[in-house]
Design a protein around this motif. Sequence first.
Motif, short mmCIF file in Angstrom:
data_model
loop_
_atom_site.label_atom_id
_atom_site.label_comp_id
_atom_site.label_asym_id
_atom_site.label_seq_id
_atom_site.Cartn_x
_atom_site.Cartn_y
_atom_site.Cartn_z
N CYS A 12 2.32 11.13 -35.14
CA CYS A 12 0.90 11.20 -35.45
C CYS A 12 0.07 11.59 -34.24
CB CYS A 12 0.40 9.86 -36.00
SG CYS A 12 -1.19 10.01 -36.82
N PRO A 66 -2.47 10.47 -40.90
CA PRO A 66 -1.61 9.30 -40.65
C PRO A 66 -0.80 8.94 -41.89
CG PRO A 66 -3.86 8.90 -39.91
CD PRO A 66 -3.88 10.18 -40.68
N CYS A 69 -1.91 5.82 -43.93
CA CYS A 69 -3.26 5.79 -44.52
C CYS A 69 -3.74 7.22 -44.76
CB CYS A 69 -4.22 5.00 -43.65
SG CYS A 69 -4.23 5.43 -41.90
N CYS A 75 -6.66 13.35 -38.42
CA CYS A 75 -7.25 12.84 -37.18
C CYS A 75 -7.95 13.98 -36.45
CB CYS A 75 -6.16 12.27 -36.28
SG CYS A 75 -5.42 10.74 -36.85
N CYS A 123 -6.23 4.59 -38.01
CA CYS A 123 -5.13 5.54 -38.01
C CYS A 123 -4.05 5.21 -36.98
CB CYS A 123 -5.65 6.95 -37.76
SG CYS A 123 -6.50 7.14 -36.17
N CYS A 128 -7.34 9.87 -31.29
CA CYS A 128 -8.23 10.22 -32.40
C CYS A 128 -9.65 9.73 -32.12
CB CYS A 128 -7.72 9.60 -33.71
SG CYS A 128 -8.77 10.00 -35.13
N HIS A 133 -12.24 7.05 -38.82
CA HIS A 133 -10.97 6.43 -38.49
C HIS A 133 -11.14 5.22 -37.57
CE1 HIS A 133 -8.09 10.05 -39.39
NE2 HIS A 133 -9.08 9.97 -40.27
#
Length: 161
Positions: A12, A66, A69, A75, A123, A128, A133
């Motif tokens: 991520c 992510p 979620c 992001c 996230c 990010c 987020h």
Amino acid sequence: MQNSKDMGYNNCTTIKGPSSVASTLGHDTEGVTSMQPHSTTLDPFWRNPILPDRFWDKVDPNGCVPPHCRDLGSCWVWVGMHHSDGYGYFLTDGRHVRVLAHRVSYSVLVGQIPSGFAVCHHCDNPPCIRPTHLFAGSLGDNNTDRHNKGRTRANVGLTMA
């Protein structure tokens, strides 16, 4: 810094951009060929003129979605300077004061950060800066969020039987 795969983030924190930036941050970009599409044109926060262009020029809106979620969307990854822990920072006050980029994003675009609170990531992606987020929370809130997602040190890498 642990690789994002080792921490259960499925890359991520992998970012697009110069490989030197990604490798400096310790991100594994091997095998990553594309990022999820983004819908920044519909997001009222994107390139909000309250923040200067020199801030937005360091943001890649094409970050990952992510896996835990997906409803959050992609992001917005800070590709400017980073601390060794992955959090980006922005120089203010004539380039003399370092502030965490996600805290700048939250405080300017969402609202004041209560005294003693952290700006946490839904996230779980340190670079990010996307306001949707982020949330303001106490250290306890952040620890509870981490525990609820199974990211406590004791839980990382464990699977349910």
